[in-house]
Scaffold this motif. Sequence first.
Motif, PDB file in Angstrom:
ATOM      1  N   LEU A 184       0.837  -1.201   0.000  1.00  0.00           N
ATOM      2  CA  LEU A 184       0.000   0.000   0.000  1.00  0.00           C
ATOM      3  C   LEU A 184       0.866   1.243   0.000  1.00  0.00           C
ATOM      4  CD1 LEU A 184      -2.938   1.146   0.320  1.00  0.00           C
ATOM      5  CD2 LEU A 184      -2.523   1.101   2.807  1.00  0.00           C
ATOM      6  N   ASN A 185       0.527   2.197  -0.830  1.00  0.00           N
ATOM      7  CA  ASN A 185       1.141   3.517  -0.832  1.00  0.00           C
ATOM      8  C   ASN A 185       0.057   4.548  -0.535  1.00  0.00           C
ATOM      9  OD1 ASN A 185       3.577   2.343  -1.618  1.00  0.00           O
ATOM     10  ND2 ASN A 185       3.129   2.622  -3.811  1.00  0.00           N
ATOM     11  N   GLN A 186       0.432   5.638   0.130  1.00  0.00           N
ATOM     12  CA  GLN A 186      -0.606   6.588   0.546  1.00  0.00           C
ATOM     13  C   GLN A 186      -0.035   8.000   0.666  1.00  0.00           C
ATOM     14  OE1 GLN A 186      -3.244   5.326   3.799  1.00  0.00           O
ATOM     15  NE2 GLN A 186      -2.917   7.330   4.763  1.00  0.00           N
ATOM     16  N   ARG A 187      -0.764   8.940   0.110  1.00  0.00           N
ATOM     17  CA  ARG A 187      -0.447  10.359   0.340  1.00  0.00           C
ATOM     18  C   ARG A 187      -1.080  10.793   1.658  1.00  0.00           C
ATOM     19  NH1 ARG A 187       1.913  13.488  -2.986  1.00  0.00           N
ATOM     20  NH2 ARG A 187       1.038  15.303  -1.929  1.00  0.00           N
ATOM     21  N   PHE A 188      -0.526  11.815   2.290  1.00  0.00           N
ATOM     22  CA  PHE A 188      -1.097  12.330   3.532  1.00  0.00           C
ATOM     23  C   PHE A 188      -0.824  13.826   3.619  1.00  0.00           C
ATOM     24  CE2 PHE A 188       3.306  11.479   4.559  1.00  0.00           C
ATOM     25  CZ  PHE A 188       3.663  12.544   5.379  1.00  0.00           C
ATOM     26  N   ASP A 189      -1.620  14.504   4.393  1.00  0.00           N
ATOM     27  CA  ASP A 189      -1.380  15.913   4.704  1.00  0.00           C
ATOM     28  C   ASP A 189      -2.070  16.237   6.012  1.00  0.00           C
ATOM     29  OD1 ASP A 189      -4.137  17.282   4.125  1.00  0.00           O
ATOM     30  OD2 ASP A 189      -3.756  16.039   2.362  1.00  0.00           O
ATOM     31  N   PHE A 190      -1.644  17.307   6.651  1.00  0.00           N
ATOM     32  CA  PHE A 190      -2.271  17.726   7.904  1.00  0.00           C
ATOM     33  C   PHE A 190      -2.105  19.231   8.071  1.00  0.00           C
ATOM     34  CE2 PHE A 190       2.113  16.728   8.997  1.00  0.00           C
ATOM     35  CZ  PHE A 190       2.493  17.790   9.806  1.00  0.00           C
ATOM     36  N   GLN A 191      -2.973  19.779   8.893  1.00  0.00           N
ATOM     37  CA  GLN A 191      -2.952  21.211   9.192  1.00  0.00           C
ATOM     38  C   GLN A 191      -3.399  21.397  10.636  1.00  0.00           C
ATOM     39  OE1 GLN A 191      -4.274  24.091   6.169  1.00  0.00           O
ATOM     40  NE2 GLN A 191      -5.677  24.902   7.690  1.00  0.00           N
ATOM     41  N   ILE A 192      -2.516  21.937  11.456  1.00  0.00           N
ATOM     42  CA  ILE A 192      -2.804  22.134  12.872  1.00  0.00           C
ATOM     43  C   ILE A 192      -2.900  23.635  13.134  1.00  0.00           C
ATOM     44  CG2 ILE A 192      -2.030  21.717  15.235  1.00  0.00           C
ATOM     45  CD1 ILE A 192      -0.442  19.327  14.182  1.00  0.00           C
TER      46      ILE A 192
END
Length: 624
Positions: A184-192
């Motif tokens: 499995l490959n996966q993009r991710f992002d976050f904003q705090i």
Amino acid sequence: MAAAPGSNYLEIISPTSGPITIPLPEVQVFPGGEERIYILLPDVLTELSTPIIRWNELVLKKPLHSDENWQGSLDRAAFYTTQCLPDLEESHFSEANSQEGFLYKMESNRVTVQGTISFAAIDGKQVKLHFNVSDREVPRPLINDLDGTVYSRGNSLTISSGEISYFPTEKLLTGAGFAEGNNLNQRFDFQINGFQGEPGIFVTNEGPDYLDNYFVYKVDGNPETEIFIKKYAIDPSVIDSRSFFEPIPVRLAPQDLEQLPLVAELNSNSLLIDPKPASIEVPLVNQAFEGNSPDSQQIRSFANPSVLNPGSWENDYTVFFENLPVWNLTWIEKDSTDGLQTIRLQNRMPESDTGTPGIEQRLSYQQVEKMNERFMEIFKTFDDSSDTTQLKESILSLFETNELATAARMNDPFEEFLVTTISAFREAEKHALYTGSATSVPTMDANALELAPAVLQVNKETGLPVSRSFTFKETNIQIAYGEDSISLTAVNESQGQQSINLPNAGLLDIYQFFGALSQLPLTETSQINLGFFDLTLVEKRSVEDPNQQRLLLLPKYIHVNVKVLEKLTYQGTGAIKLAIHFNGLRNPLFPESYEPDYTGSYYVSQSFPHQLIKATFNQGLTLQ
């Protein structure tokens, strides 16, 4: 606002006032070799944190090995009208030139910038920047890098590429990347949001407006050295799914974290920190809310209502889109007792029953426009000697092209054919014009009419609101206005009954806007600020339980700026043209809610009280 000798400061020169100086305690200088300088400047804010000047960087250039002056301009400079300061335009921040004695020196990664940069004088107004940056170390750029592990579907994915940035002036920590595993490959992002460089626990909602999808971030370390982040999924047991008033209704103690599913572990010792200097505040006040809802302290700075006593609350307003009504609103004074006026806002019903048209499908404004345009072309060349077969084919083709159903057939008698097509279309068009519906305009909020009817009670002596009550679908809502506070109460079967209190500053209810507009003392130079209150209603569902729905009530303090543009004759009536700008408005019954800048152009009568003639908006809506 005096600047200390030998410091960095902004100077504003105007023919109507003496020089005004604003200290700039911190600027960042980034050399670009011998022929270019980049200088980052701090934004200038009022003491209420509204902007006076927003700018990015000053870029200065000159030819290599030359004694010519440095020249340049400010990137993305914006000035907001503020009392006690001359009004400036974007053009006042262009055409920068260094003055005599300007010094730029760079040695061994240390930089000195001293002297004055002057901008072109326009209409006698001029901006100058004075710098005294002496032998300062230039920060070395870091490689923006984020490492760690993402846990997904029982797999551990290693981050192969990632980046992380901290924006101190926006209190924002953000990152993104790509994680890889065996299967499995996966993009991710976050904003705090709300991160200020210190360790802490932050709850974020990563779903769209209508869907709650909560995660918890535990941040440790220091952005300047090394930072560690753990991301956890939320357990439904810590979510208060009944809350009317909490945007993020999560009840979580630090010791509860280890009981939550771990989603990701992230770390970085090479985090990009935005070098923009911290904003400075000066002891001034303005109303530059940039479309946002002002807080209670900000709104107190200008909310000072005068007596509001419209001669009559009997008003009808219709919102049109491309000449088709979206909805018809009416304000009706129902009774007058105990010093109160009771005003009912409702959607106006048709003056006569149009019945069900032969074409049951509701017409959209696109269909009406295209059908009428083509009808004119078809009948332009038709007369008694024309071939009716060709005419029938053209009309049936028109209905099919516009996806409009009809029972007409080619073998129908000609008069019957015209009744089934032309006459039926005219009935359907009339039905749309009488009844109005936002469903014909995809960009409009189809739930808007759920806000009506609403009952508003107003103090007859002061014009201030006493209460507003309405029902949104299955929820009963009441707003009670006290002298110093506003009480909100909501009740429905699934969420129960809840109440909160908020500060009041003598605000009007948003549905008094048109009454307030009719009472304003308008002169050719008038510019008036008004304060209102409203509730924004958001229907929410949860990722954990999509079948469970809660209604979120978001209180909104609203600022309205009314500016007289000109006096003129409009449709044979003496009129005043107004520019009206809302900040904080999210009520779908107001056309400004659909405008990117929340503005409209209003025409009201010169006679007092002012009657609304018409209002126009850039997105195609019309109010009259």
